[in-house]
Design a protein around this motif. Sequence first.
Motif, PDB file in Angstrom:
ATOM      1  N   GLN A   1       0.815  -1.200   0.000  1.00 12.66           N
ATOM      2  CA  GLN A   1       0.000   0.000   0.000  1.00 12.66           C
ATOM      3  C   GLN A   1       0.857   1.261   0.000  1.00 12.66           C
ATOM      4  OE1 GLN A   1      -2.743  -0.233   3.222  1.00 12.66           O
ATOM      5  NE2 GLN A   1      -4.077  -1.657   2.178  1.00 12.66           N
ATOM      6  N   LEU A   2       2.049   1.151   0.567  1.00 14.77           N
ATOM      7  CA  LEU A   2       2.951   2.292   0.584  1.00 14.77           C
ATOM      8  C   LEU A   2       3.350   2.675  -0.839  1.00 14.77           C
ATOM      9  CD1 LEU A   2       4.662   4.343   2.133  1.00 14.77           C
ATOM     10  CD2 LEU A   2       6.466   2.620   2.254  1.00 14.77           C
ATOM     11  N   VAL A   3       3.626   1.682  -1.660  1.00 14.44           N
ATOM     12  CA  VAL A   3       4.003   1.945  -3.051  1.00 14.44           C
ATOM     13  C   VAL A   3       2.849   2.604  -3.793  1.00 14.44           C
ATOM     14  CG1 VAL A   3       4.667   0.864  -5.231  1.00 14.44           C
ATOM     15  CG2 VAL A   3       5.693   0.073  -3.101  1.00 14.44           C
ATOM     16  N   GLU A   4       1.646   2.101  -3.571  1.00 13.22           N
ATOM     17  CA  GLU A   4       0.457   2.669  -4.206  1.00 13.22           C
ATOM     18  C   GLU A   4       0.292   4.142  -3.826  1.00 13.22           C
ATOM     19  OE1 GLU A   4      -3.939   0.863  -4.832  1.00 13.22           O
ATOM     20  OE2 GLU A   4      -3.335   1.117  -2.741  1.00 13.22           O
ATOM     21  N   ARG A   5       0.453   4.436  -2.552  1.00 11.67           N
ATOM     22  CA  ARG A   5       0.309   5.812  -2.071  1.00 11.67           C
ATOM     23  C   ARG A   5       1.384   6.720  -2.658  1.00 11.67           C
ATOM     24  NH1 ARG A   5      -0.145   4.680   3.357  1.00 11.67           N
ATOM     25  NH2 ARG A   5       1.956   5.340   3.759  1.00 11.67           N
ATOM     26  N   GLU A   6       2.617   6.226  -2.715  1.00  9.54           N
ATOM     27  CA  GLU A   6       3.716   7.033  -3.253  1.00  9.54           C
ATOM     28  C   GLU A   6       3.545   7.278  -4.756  1.00  9.54           C
ATOM     29  OE1 GLU A   6       6.138   8.662  -1.503  1.00  9.54           O
ATOM     30  OE2 GLU A   6       4.953   7.960   0.201  1.00  9.54           O
ATOM     31  N   CYS A   7       3.077   6.272  -5.480  1.00 11.88           N
ATOM     32  CA  CYS A   7       2.821   6.445  -6.917  1.00 11.88           C
ATOM     33  C   CYS A   7       1.750   7.500  -7.159  1.00 11.88           C
ATOM     34  CB  CYS A   7       2.408   5.122  -7.551  1.00 11.88           C
ATOM     35  SG  CYS A   7       3.748   3.950  -7.732  1.00 11.88           S
ATOM     36  N   LEU A   8       0.711   7.468  -6.341  1.00 11.31           N
ATOM     37  CA  LEU A   8      -0.352   8.467  -6.476  1.00 11.31           C
ATOM     38  C   LEU A   8       0.144   9.868  -6.138  1.00 11.31           C
ATOM     39  CD1 LEU A   8      -3.443   6.538  -5.164  1.00 11.31           C
ATOM     40  CD2 LEU A   8      -3.082   7.404  -7.466  1.00 11.31           C
ATOM     41  N   LYS A   9       1.028   9.976  -5.158  1.00 14.71           N
ATOM     42  CA  LYS A   9       1.611  11.291  -4.844  1.00 14.71           C
ATOM     43  C   LYS A   9       2.372  11.832  -6.041  1.00 14.71           C
ATOM     44  CE  LYS A   9       2.257  10.788   0.149  1.00 14.71           C
ATOM     45  NZ  LYS A   9       3.265  10.681   1.220  1.00 14.71           N
ATOM     46  N   CYS A  10       3.135  10.953  -6.707  1.00 17.80           N
ATOM     47  CA  CYS A  10       3.880  11.371  -7.902  1.00 17.80           C
ATOM     48  C   CYS A  10       2.934  11.794  -9.014  1.00 17.80           C
ATOM     49  CB  CYS A  10       4.785  10.238  -8.386  1.00 17.80           C
ATOM     50  SG  CYS A  10       6.150   9.873  -7.281  1.00 17.80           S
ATOM     51  N   LEU A  11       1.879  11.015  -9.210  1.00 19.04           N
ATOM     52  CA  LEU A  11       0.900  11.349 -10.244  1.00 19.04           C
ATOM     53  C   LEU A  11       0.230  12.683  -9.945  1.00 19.04           C
ATOM     54  CD1 LEU A  11      -0.477  10.407 -12.823  1.00 19.04           C
ATOM     55  CD2 LEU A  11      -2.153   9.206 -11.399  1.00 19.04           C
ATOM     56  N   LYS A  12      -0.070  12.929  -8.683  1.00 18.78           N
ATOM     57  CA  LYS A  12      -0.683  14.200  -8.292  1.00 18.78           C
ATOM     58  C   LYS A  12       0.244  15.372  -8.609  1.00 18.78           C
ATOM     59  CE  LYS A  12      -2.955  16.410  -4.378  1.00 18.78           C
ATOM     60  NZ  LYS A  12      -3.372  16.264  -2.987  1.00 18.78           N
ATOM     61  N   ILE A  13       1.524  15.214  -8.345  1.00 18.34           N
ATOM     62  CA  ILE A  13       2.503  16.264  -8.649  1.00 18.34           C
ATOM     63  C   ILE A  13       2.568  16.497 -10.154  1.00 18.34           C
ATOM     64  CG2 ILE A  13       4.970  16.807  -8.630  1.00 18.34           C
ATOM     65  CD1 ILE A  13       5.036  15.367  -5.854  1.00 18.34           C
TER      66      ILE A  13
END
Length: 86
Positions: A1-13
């Motif tokens: 889930q950590l990877v999923e959250r970090e990927c979404l943070k990158c996508l948001k940026i």
Amino acid sequence: QLVERECLKCLKIIMNVQQGLDSVLATSFSMRKLSLCVDSDNASVKQTVLTLLAAVCLCFDTDGHKQVLEAMTHFKLVKREDVRFQ
């Protein structure tokens, strides 16, 4: 889930910049893939996904709205739900 959250943070940026947002929307099935993350067990992931989908609706008028509705219809079919926003 950590990877999923970090990927979404990158996508948001990436989507915070017009060129990045244009690129994401031009990528085939990107909204479909993003919509499937709504099914995450992590509330933070769900919130980020819904925020990104809402931003697409607001930034691209009818085309963005159309892409998000199509993505949520895809979600409904994949998850075998009766209605789009169950």
